[in-house]
Design a protein around this motif. Structure first.
Motif, PDB file in Angstrom:
ATOM      1  N   LYS A   1       0.866  -1.182   0.000  1.00 53.08           N
ATOM      2  CA  LYS A   1       0.000   0.000   0.000  1.00 53.08           C
ATOM      3  C   LYS A   1       0.902   1.231   0.000  1.00 53.08           C
ATOM      4  O   LYS A   1       1.906   1.273   0.704  1.00 53.08           O
ATOM      5  N   GLU A   2       0.514   2.217  -0.793  1.00 53.91           N
ATOM      6  CA  GLU A   2       1.232   3.485  -0.770  1.00 53.91           C
ATOM      7  C   GLU A   2       0.240   4.624  -0.905  1.00 53.91           C
ATOM      8  O   GLU A   2      -0.694   4.555  -1.697  1.00 53.91           O
ATOM      9  N   GLU A   3       0.473   5.668  -0.106  1.00 57.18           N
ATOM     10  CA  GLU A   3      -0.359   6.862  -0.180  1.00 57.18           C
ATOM     11  C   GLU A   3       0.556   8.076  -0.234  1.00 57.18           C
ATOM     12  O   GLU A   3       1.443   8.237   0.599  1.00 57.18           O
ATOM     13  N   ILE A   4       0.324   8.920  -1.215  1.00 57.01           N
ATOM     14  CA  ILE A   4       1.084  10.157  -1.384  1.00 57.01           C
ATOM     15  C   ILE A   4       0.078  11.303  -1.326  1.00 57.01           C
ATOM     16  O   ILE A   4      -0.958  11.260  -2.002  1.00 57.01           O
ATOM     17  N   SER A   5       0.378  12.312  -0.512  1.00 51.43           N
ATOM     18  CA  SER A   5      -0.567  13.428  -0.403  1.00 51.43           C
ATOM     19  C   SER A   5       0.165  14.766  -0.305  1.00 51.43           C
ATOM     20  O   SER A   5       1.328  14.832   0.118  1.00 51.43           O
ATOM     21  N   TYR A   6      -0.552  15.798  -0.714  1.00 55.89           N
ATOM     22  CA  TYR A   6      -0.053  17.163  -0.646  1.00 55.89           C
ATOM     23  C   TYR A   6      -1.192  18.056  -0.156  1.00 55.89           C
ATOM     24  O   TYR A   6      -2.351  17.887  -0.553  1.00 55.89           O
ATOM     25  N   ARG A   7      -0.869  18.994   0.718  1.00 58.60           N
ATOM     26  CA  ARG A   7      -1.883  19.919   1.241  1.00 58.60           C
ATOM     27  C   ARG A   7      -1.277  21.312   1.331  1.00 58.60           C
ATOM     28  O   ARG A   7      -0.166  21.488   1.827  1.00 58.60           O
ATOM     29  N   HIS A   8      -2.021  22.298   0.834  1.00 59.06           N
ATOM     30  CA  HIS A   8      -1.635  23.702   0.986  1.00 59.06           C
ATOM     31  C   HIS A   8      -2.795  24.405   1.681  1.00 59.06           C
ATOM     32  O   HIS A   8      -3.956  24.234   1.302  1.00 59.06           O
ATOM     33  N   ALA A   9      -2.480  25.187   2.699  1.00 55.18           N
ATOM     34  CA  ALA A   9      -3.517  25.921   3.422  1.00 55.18           C
ATOM     35  C   ALA A   9      -3.030  27.334   3.722  1.00 55.18           C
ATOM     36  O   ALA A   9      -1.840  27.549   3.972  1.00 55.18           O
ATOM     37  N   GLN A  10      -3.967  28.267   3.681  1.00 51.29           N
ATOM     38  CA  GLN A  10      -3.665  29.654   4.051  1.00 51.29           C
ATOM     39  C   GLN A  10      -4.741  30.124   5.015  1.00 51.29           C
ATOM     40  O   GLN A  10      -5.928  29.964   4.755  1.00 51.29           O
ATOM     41  N   TYR A  11      -4.298  30.692   6.142  1.00 53.90           N
ATOM     42  CA  TYR A  11      -5.220  31.188   7.148  1.00 53.90           C
ATOM     43  C   TYR A  11      -4.896  32.640   7.466  1.00 53.90           C
ATOM     44  O   TYR A  11      -3.735  33.016   7.604  1.00 53.90           O
ATOM     45  N   VAL A  12      -5.938  33.432   7.578  1.00 53.31           N
ATOM     46  CA  VAL A  12      -5.801  34.854   7.877  1.00 53.31           C
ATOM     47  C   VAL A  12      -6.381  35.100   9.263  1.00 53.31           C
ATOM     48  O   VAL A  12      -7.426  34.560   9.615  1.00 53.31           O
ATOM     49  N   ASP A  13      -5.692  35.923  10.030  1.00 55.79           N
ATOM     50  CA  ASP A  13      -6.141  36.281  11.369  1.00 55.79           C
ATOM     51  C   ASP A  13      -5.805  37.751  11.597  1.00 55.79           C
ATOM     52  O   ASP A  13      -5.174  38.388  10.756  1.00 55.79           O
ATOM     53  N   MET A  14      -6.233  38.279  12.690  1.00 53.45           N
ATOM     54  CA  MET A  14      -5.911  39.653  13.065  1.00 53.45           C
ATOM     55  C   MET A  14      -5.230  39.615  14.418  1.00 53.45           C
ATOM     56  O   MET A  14      -5.619  38.853  15.304  1.00 53.45           O
ATOM     57  N   GLY A  15      -4.205  40.428  14.590  1.00 50.86           N
ATOM     58  CA  GLY A  15      -3.497  40.476  15.864  1.00 50.86           C
ATOM     59  C   GLY A  15      -3.014  41.868  16.131  1.00 50.86           C
ATOM     60  O   GLY A  15      -3.073  42.755  15.281  1.00 50.86           O
ATOM     61  N   GLY A  16      -2.512  42.082  17.321  1.00 47.96           N
ATOM     62  CA  GLY A  16      -2.027  43.395  17.704  1.00 47.96           C
ATOM     63  C   GLY A  16      -0.547  43.355  18.009  1.00 47.96           C
ATOM     64  O   GLY A  16       0.110  42.335  17.914  1.00 47.96           O
ATOM     65  N   SER A  17      -0.062  44.490  18.379  1.00 49.07           N
ATOM     66  CA  SER A  17       1.335  44.590  18.782  1.00 49.07           C
ATOM     67  C   SER A  17       1.467  45.688  19.818  1.00 49.07           C
ATOM     68  O   SER A  17       0.546  46.478  20.034  1.00 49.07           O
ATOM     69  N   ASP A  18       2.605  45.750  20.455  1.00 50.95           N
ATOM     70  CA  ASP A  18       2.848  46.793  21.451  1.00 50.95           C
ATOM     71  C   ASP A  18       2.991  48.161  20.798  1.00 50.95           C
ATOM     72  O   ASP A  18       2.790  49.174  21.429  1.00 50.95           O
ATOM     73  N   LYS A  19       3.380  48.193  19.526  1.00 52.92           N
ATOM     74  CA  LYS A  19       3.703  49.447  18.852  1.00 52.92           C
ATOM     75  C   LYS A  19       2.491  50.095  18.187  1.00 52.92           C
ATOM     76  O   LYS A  19       2.503  51.268  17.896  1.00 52.92           O
ATOM     77  N   SER A  20       1.455  49.317  17.890  1.00 50.95           N
ATOM     78  CA  SER A  20       0.337  49.844  17.116  1.00 50.95           C
ATOM     79  C   SER A  20      -0.958  49.695  17.898  1.00 50.95           C
ATOM     80  O   SER A  20      -1.181  48.702  18.562  1.00 50.95           O
ATOM     81  N   MET A  21      -1.811  50.666  17.798  1.00 51.36           N
ATOM     82  CA  MET A  21      -3.113  50.581  18.439  1.00 51.36           C
ATOM     83  C   MET A  21      -4.184  50.100  17.466  1.00 51.36           C
ATOM     84  O   MET A  21      -5.363  50.247  17.723  1.00 51.36           O
ATOM     85  N   THR A  22      -3.773  49.536  16.346  1.00 54.39           N
ATOM     86  CA  THR A  22      -4.725  48.953  15.405  1.00 54.39           C
ATOM     87  C   THR A  22      -4.345  47.490  15.186  1.00 54.39           C
ATOM     88  O   THR A  22      -3.182  47.121  15.239  1.00 54.39           O
ATOM     89  N   ALA A  23      -5.354  46.660  14.953  1.00 54.83           N
ATOM     90  CA  ALA A  23      -5.102  45.239  14.678  1.00 54.83           C
ATOM     91  C   ALA A  23      -4.430  45.102  13.317  1.00 54.83           C
ATOM     92  O   ALA A  23      -4.734  45.838  12.381  1.00 54.83           O
ATOM     93  N   ILE A  24      -3.500  44.167  13.218  1.00 50.66           N
ATOM     94  CA  ILE A  24      -2.725  43.949  12.003  1.00 50.66           C
ATOM     95  C   ILE A  24      -3.126  42.607  11.397  1.00 50.66           C
ATOM     96  O   ILE A  24      -3.253  41.605  12.101  1.00 50.66           O
ATOM     97  N   ARG A  25      -3.302  42.593  10.075  1.00 53.19           N
ATOM     98  CA  ARG A  25      -3.643  41.365   9.351  1.00 53.19           C
ATOM     99  C   ARG A  25      -2.441  40.417   9.379  1.00 53.19           C
ATOM    100  O   ARG A  25      -1.324  40.801   9.083  1.00 53.19           O
ATOM    101  N   SER A  26      -2.693  39.168   9.729  1.00 51.70           N
ATOM    102  CA  SER A  26      -1.658  38.140   9.806  1.00 51.70           C
ATOM    103  C   SER A  26      -2.024  37.010   8.850  1.00 51.70           C
ATOM    104  O   SER A  26      -3.168  36.554   8.850  1.00 51.70           O
ATOM    105  N   VAL A  27      -1.074  36.573   8.021  1.00 52.15           N
ATOM    106  CA  VAL A  27      -1.311  35.489   7.069  1.00 52.15           C
ATOM    107  C   VAL A  27      -0.319  34.360   7.355  1.00 52.15           C
ATOM    108  O   VAL A  27       0.882  34.597   7.445  1.00 52.15           O
ATOM    109  N   ALA A  28      -0.833  33.158   7.505  1.00 52.58           N
ATOM    110  CA  ALA A  28       0.014  31.981   7.719  1.00 52.58           C
ATOM    111  C   ALA A  28      -0.299  30.956   6.634  1.00 52.58           C
ATOM    112  O   ALA A  28      -1.461  30.752   6.275  1.00 52.58           O
ATOM    113  N   THR A  29       0.744  30.316   6.091  1.00 49.19           N
ATOM    114  CA  THR A  29       0.555  29.277   5.079  1.00 49.19           C
ATOM    115  C   THR A  29       1.260  28.000   5.535  1.00 49.19           C
ATOM    116  O   THR A  29       2.286  28.048   6.208  1.00 49.19           O
ATOM    117  N   TRP A  30       0.676  26.877   5.152  1.00 49.63           N
ATOM    118  CA  TRP A  30       1.244  25.561   5.427  1.00 49.63           C
ATOM    119  C   TRP A  30       1.275  24.762   4.133  1.00 49.63           C
ATOM    120  O   TRP A  30       0.307  24.758   3.379  1.00 49.63           O
TER     121      TRP A  30
END
Length: 179
Positions: free
Chosen positions: A102-131
């Protein structure tokens, strides 16, 4: 004499959660294609799946370093999607079906967007992560009787992740399992 309430604690900031009456409904669209065939005694399967999410809800926050308060506000984000493909084969190696591979080969691409803050900015910053994940799983199976089965297997997975949130963070991970 006046006293002042100090709510600052850098280890445990105070959280204030606000509502958002302008949130839109989240919609997820899913697509799935599947193919299966038998060639001789070998079974082949291939499948592709994908999804796109509109108006996902993220908990964006801003952080006020001076007083140690984090204000959390739900907000809609777009850009969340993923796609994956898998191919597998199962084939007997002898005429009696006692040895199989038996053999199984797979590939997955994912992108997730979130919002976060920082100590320097008083506005939320868009964050993008990919796998990106690539996996290969192979096994050799031996069934000497109807009540006994032995298997040798190997599984190799490579995962690459990348995140952008005011800075870039990359991770490469390799996993190998055998038994």
């Amino acid at each position: 004499m006046t006293s002042m309430l100090n709510i600052r604690d850098d280890r445990n900031p105070l959280y204030i959660t606000l509502g958002n009456p302008y949130l839109k409904n989240t919609k997820t669209h899913r697509f799935h294609i599947y193919y299966s065939d038998k060639i001789g005694k070998a079974l082949l399967n291939a499948n592709t799946e994908s999804s796109i999410t509109e108006n996902a809800v993220a908990s964006g926050y801003t952080y006020n370093k001076e007083i140690g308060v984090r204000i959390v506000t739900p907000t809609n984000v777009n850009g969340n999607w993923e796609i994956s493909s898998t191919f597998n084969i199962y084939s007997p190696l002898d005429a009696y079906g006692k040895w199989n591979i038996k053999e199984e080969i797979s590939y997955r691409h994912a992108q997730y967007v979130d919002m976060g803050g920082s100590d320097k900015s008083m506005t939320a910053i868009r964050s993008v992560a990919t796998w990106n994940t690539i996996r290969n799983d192979i096994s050799l199976n031996w069934c000497p009787t109807d009540k006994m089965e032995y298997e040798i297997l190997g599984d190799f997975t490579y995962q690459h992740s990348n995140s952008h949130h005011g800075y870039s963070s990359k991770t490469d991970a390799f996993t190998f399992l055998y038994g």
